[in-house]
Design a protein around this motif. Structure first.
Motif, PDB file in Angstrom:
ATOM      1  N   UNK A  15      32.408  56.979   8.453  1.00 52.66           N
ATOM      2  CA  UNK A  15      33.027  56.043   7.503  1.00 52.66           C
ATOM      3  C   UNK A  15      33.869  56.801   6.484  1.00 52.66           C
ATOM      4  N   UNK A  16      33.338  57.911   5.999  1.00 51.93           N
ATOM      5  CA  UNK A  16      34.103  58.734   5.056  1.00 51.93           C
ATOM      6  C   UNK A  16      35.397  59.237   5.694  1.00 51.93           C
ATOM      7  N   UNK A  17      35.314  59.612   6.960  1.00 52.89           N
ATOM      8  CA  UNK A  17      36.497  60.105   7.679  1.00 52.89           C
ATOM      9  C   UNK A  17      37.596  59.052   7.659  1.00 52.89           C
ATOM     10  N   UNK A  18      37.232  57.814   7.951  1.00 48.65           N
ATOM     11  CA  UNK A  18      38.254  56.775   8.013  1.00 48.65           C
ATOM     12  C   UNK A  18      38.746  56.359   6.631  1.00 48.65           C
ATOM     13  N   UNK A  19      37.933  56.534   5.617  1.00 52.03           N
ATOM     14  CA  UNK A  19      38.414  56.299   4.247  1.00 52.03           C
ATOM     15  C   UNK A  19      39.455  57.353   3.886  1.00 52.03           C
ATOM     16  N   UNK A  20      39.155  58.612   4.195  1.00 52.03           N
ATOM     17  CA  UNK A  20      40.115  59.692   3.950  1.00 52.03           C
ATOM     18  C   UNK A  20      41.386  59.443   4.761  1.00 52.03           C
ATOM     19  N   UNK A  21      41.211  59.068   6.018  1.00 52.50           N
ATOM     20  CA  UNK A  21      42.375  58.816   6.880  1.00 52.50           C
ATOM     21  C   UNK A  21      43.246  57.703   6.310  1.00 52.50           C
TER      22      UNK A  21
ATOM     23  N   UNK B 109      43.294  64.287  17.107  1.00 54.08           N
ATOM     24  CA  UNK B 109      42.975  65.648  16.652  1.00 54.08           C
ATOM     25  C   UNK B 109      42.897  65.694  15.129  1.00 54.08           C
ATOM     26  N   UNK B 110      43.798  64.981  14.464  1.00 54.38           N
ATOM     27  CA  UNK B 110      43.801  64.930  13.004  1.00 54.38           C
ATOM     28  C   UNK B 110      42.505  64.309  12.500  1.00 54.38           C
ATOM     29  N   UNK B 111      42.103  63.188  13.105  1.00 55.27           N
ATOM     30  CA  UNK B 111      40.861  62.520  12.705  1.00 55.27           C
ATOM     31  C   UNK B 111      39.647  63.425  12.933  1.00 55.27           C
ATOM     32  N   UNK B 112      39.607  64.112  14.072  1.00 54.52           N
ATOM     33  CA  UNK B 112      38.485  65.009  14.350  1.00 54.52           C
ATOM     34  C   UNK B 112      38.496  66.226  13.423  1.00 54.52           C
ATOM     35  N   UNK B 113      39.677  66.639  12.993  1.00 56.63           N
ATOM     36  CA  UNK B 113      39.768  67.705  11.993  1.00 56.63           C
ATOM     37  C   UNK B 113      39.170  67.266  10.664  1.00 56.63           C
ATOM     38  N   UNK B 114      39.482  66.039  10.261  1.00 54.79           N
ATOM     39  CA  UNK B 114      38.877  65.494   9.036  1.00 54.79           C
ATOM     40  C   UNK B 114      37.367  65.424   9.217  1.00 54.79           C
ATOM     41  N   UNK B 115      36.915  64.955  10.378  1.00 56.81           N
ATOM     42  CA  UNK B 115      35.472  64.851  10.649  1.00 56.81           C
ATOM     43  C   UNK B 115      34.808  66.224  10.561  1.00 56.81           C
TER      44      UNK B 115
END
Length: 175
Positions: free
Chosen positions: A49-55, A70-76
Protein backbone atom coordinates in the motif's frame (compact mmCIF):
# COMPACT_ATOMS: atom_id res chain seq x y z
CA UNK A 1 -4.01 0.42 -22.82
CA UNK A 2 -0.28 0.00 -22.36
CA UNK A 3 1.55 0.81 -19.16
CA UNK A 4 2.94 3.91 -20.87
CA UNK A 5 -0.58 5.09 -21.76
CA UNK A 6 -1.72 4.53 -18.19
CA UNK A 7 1.30 6.37 -16.78
CA UNK A 8 0.65 9.38 -19.03
CA UNK A 9 -3.03 9.45 -18.03
CA UNK A 10 -2.23 9.01 -14.33
CA UNK A 11 0.41 11.76 -14.56
CA UNK A 12 -2.35 14.03 -15.83
CA UNK A 13 -4.42 13.23 -12.73
CA UNK A 14 -6.57 10.33 -13.92
CA UNK A 15 -7.65 8.29 -10.90
CA UNK A 16 -9.08 5.64 -13.22
CA UNK A 17 -5.74 5.18 -14.98
CA UNK A 18 -3.88 4.87 -11.70
CA UNK A 19 -6.49 2.39 -10.49
CA UNK A 20 -5.74 0.27 -13.58
CA UNK A 21 -2.02 0.49 -12.80
CA UNK A 22 -2.70 -0.80 -9.28
CA UNK A 23 -4.93 -3.60 -10.58
CA UNK A 24 -2.34 -4.61 -13.14
CA UNK A 25 0.75 -4.54 -10.90
CA UNK A 26 -0.35 -5.08 -7.30
CA UNK A 27 0.06 -8.85 -7.56
CA UNK A 28 3.68 -8.57 -8.65
CA UNK A 29 4.46 -5.99 -5.95
CA UNK A 30 2.77 -8.01 -3.21
CA UNK A 31 4.37 -11.29 -4.26
CA UNK A 32 7.81 -9.67 -4.34
CA UNK A 33 7.30 -8.17 -0.88
CA UNK A 34 5.93 -11.42 0.55
CA UNK A 35 9.16 -13.12 -0.49
CA UNK A 36 11.32 -10.26 0.80
CA UNK A 37 9.78 -9.52 4.19
CA UNK A 38 9.88 -11.86 7.16
CA UNK A 39 6.78 -10.26 8.71
CA UNK A 40 4.36 -12.26 6.58
CA UNK A 41 1.54 -11.31 4.31
CA UNK A 42 0.15 -8.55 6.50
CA UNK A 43 3.45 -6.66 6.57
CA UNK A 44 3.91 -7.21 2.84
CA UNK A 45 0.43 -5.90 2.06
CA UNK A 46 1.01 -2.84 4.26
CA UNK A 47 4.27 -2.07 2.47
CA UNK A 48 2.56 -2.65 -0.90
CA UNK A 49 0.00 0.00 0.00
CA UNK A 50 2.84 2.37 0.82
CA UNK A 51 4.43 1.57 -2.54
CA UNK A 52 1.32 2.63 -4.41
CA UNK A 53 0.94 5.78 -2.32
CA UNK A 54 4.51 6.74 -3.23
CA UNK A 55 3.84 5.81 -6.85
CA UNK A 56 0.75 8.03 -6.96
CA UNK A 57 2.74 10.98 -5.64
CA UNK A 58 5.76 10.37 -7.87
CA UNK A 59 4.20 9.04 -11.11
CA UNK A 60 4.97 12.29 -12.91
CA UNK A 61 8.69 11.76 -12.28
CA UNK A 62 8.82 8.35 -13.96
CA UNK A 63 11.27 8.84 -16.83
CA UNK A 64 10.50 5.63 -18.75
CA UNK A 65 6.75 4.87 -18.61
CA UNK A 66 7.37 1.51 -20.29
CA UNK A 67 9.46 0.50 -17.25
CA UNK A 68 6.56 0.94 -14.84
CA UNK A 69 6.76 -2.53 -13.27
CA UNK A 70 10.51 -2.24 -12.63
CA UNK A 71 9.96 1.23 -11.16
CA UNK A 72 7.23 -0.07 -8.83
CA UNK A 73 9.40 -3.00 -7.73
CA UNK A 74 12.27 -0.59 -7.12
CA UNK A 75 10.03 1.44 -4.82
CA UNK A 76 8.97 -1.82 -3.12
CA UNK A 77 12.60 -2.83 -2.63
CA UNK A 78 13.51 0.52 -1.07
CA UNK A 79 10.43 0.48 1.20
CA UNK A 80 11.22 -3.09 2.29
CA UNK A 81 14.82 -2.09 3.06
CA UNK A 82 13.62 0.95 5.02
CA UNK A 83 11.26 -1.27 7.02
CA UNK A 84 13.97 -3.84 7.70
CA UNK A 85 16.40 -1.18 8.90
CA UNK A 86 13.72 0.42 11.07
CA UNK A 87 12.84 -2.96 12.61
CA UNK A 88 16.51 -3.59 13.36
CA UNK A 89 16.89 -0.16 15.00
CA UNK A 90 13.73 -0.80 17.06
CA UNK A 91 15.03 -4.20 18.18
CA UNK A 92 18.38 -2.71 19.23
CA UNK A 93 16.69 0.18 21.05
CA UNK A 94 14.15 -2.11 22.74
CA UNK A 95 16.87 -4.56 23.73
CA UNK A 96 18.96 -1.80 25.28
CA UNK A 97 15.92 -0.43 27.10
CA UNK A 98 14.99 -3.91 28.34
CA UNK A 99 18.51 -4.55 29.61
CA UNK A 100 18.70 -1.21 31.40
CA UNK A 101 15.24 -1.77 32.86
CA UNK A 102 16.12 -5.30 34.00
CA UNK A 103 19.30 -4.03 35.62
CA UNK A 104 17.44 -1.24 37.42
CA UNK A 105 14.61 -3.54 38.55
CA UNK A 106 16.94 -6.05 40.13
CA UNK A 107 15.79 -9.47 41.14
CA UNK A 108 15.92 -12.66 39.19
CA UNK A 109 14.16 -13.34 35.92
CA UNK A 110 11.76 -15.61 37.81
CA UNK A 111 10.88 -12.77 40.20
CA UNK A 112 10.24 -10.40 37.30
CA UNK A 113 8.02 -12.98 35.60
CA UNK A 114 6.08 -13.58 38.81
CA UNK A 115 5.62 -9.83 39.26
CA UNK A 116 4.43 -9.41 35.66
CA UNK A 117 1.92 -12.24 36.12
CA UNK A 118 0.68 -10.77 39.41
CA UNK A 119 0.32 -7.34 37.79
CA UNK A 120 -1.71 -9.00 35.03
CA UNK A 121 -4.19 -10.26 37.62
CA UNK A 122 -4.90 -6.76 38.95
CA UNK A 123 -7.93 -4.93 37.55
CA UNK A 124 -6.83 -2.56 34.75
CA UNK A 125 -7.39 0.72 36.67
CA UNK A 126 -5.49 -0.60 39.69
CA UNK A 127 -2.74 -1.96 37.44
CA UNK A 128 -2.39 1.43 35.72
CA UNK A 129 -2.10 3.28 39.03
CA UNK A 130 0.45 0.82 40.42
CA UNK A 131 2.45 0.88 37.18
CA UNK A 132 2.64 4.67 37.14
CA UNK A 133 3.10 5.39 40.84
CA UNK A 134 5.09 2.41 42.07
CA UNK A 135 6.98 1.15 39.03
CA UNK A 136 7.53 4.45 37.21
CA UNK A 137 7.76 6.75 40.22
CA UNK A 138 4.97 9.15 39.25
CA UNK A 139 3.26 11.23 41.91
CA UNK A 140 -0.37 10.48 42.73
CA UNK A 141 -1.32 13.84 41.21
CA UNK A 142 0.50 13.08 37.94
CA UNK A 143 -1.16 9.67 37.68
CA UNK A 144 -4.57 11.16 38.48
CA UNK A 145 -4.15 13.67 35.68
CA UNK A 146 -2.89 11.11 33.16
CA UNK A 147 -5.62 8.57 33.97
CA UNK A 148 -8.37 11.16 34.46
CA UNK A 149 -9.16 9.81 37.92
CA UNK A 150 -9.69 11.60 41.24
CA UNK A 151 -6.48 11.71 43.27
CA UNK A 152 -8.15 9.82 46.14
CA UNK A 153 -9.03 6.99 43.76
CA UNK A 154 -5.43 6.81 42.57
CA UNK A 155 -4.17 6.68 46.16
CA UNK A 156 -6.56 3.88 47.10
CA UNK A 157 -5.78 1.94 43.89
CA UNK A 158 -2.06 2.19 44.64
CA UNK A 159 -2.51 1.13 48.25
CA UNK A 160 -4.82 -1.78 47.47
CA UNK A 161 -2.83 -2.81 44.43
CA UNK A 162 0.43 -2.89 46.38
CA UNK A 163 -1.23 -4.96 49.11
CA UNK A 164 -2.66 -7.42 46.56
CA UNK A 165 0.70 -7.77 44.84
CA UNK A 166 2.45 -8.47 48.12
CA UNK A 167 -0.20 -11.04 48.98
CA UNK A 168 0.05 -12.75 45.58
CA UNK A 169 3.84 -12.77 45.73
CA UNK A 170 3.95 -14.07 49.29
CA UNK A 171 5.34 -10.93 50.89
CA UNK A 172 4.14 -9.27 54.06
CA UNK A 173 2.81 -5.76 54.57
CA UNK A 174 6.14 -4.69 56.04
CA UNK A 175 8.08 -5.26 52.81
Amino acid sequence: MTDADLVHAASSGSDAAFSRIVERHQGAVRNFLRRMLAGGWIEADDVAQDVFIVAWREIGRLEDPAGLRAWLLGIAWRRAQDGTRAAFRRAVRDGAWSQSRDASCGGSAEDRIALAQAMGRLPPPVRACVALCVADGWSHAEAAQALDLPIGTVKSHVSRGRARLLSMLGGGDDA
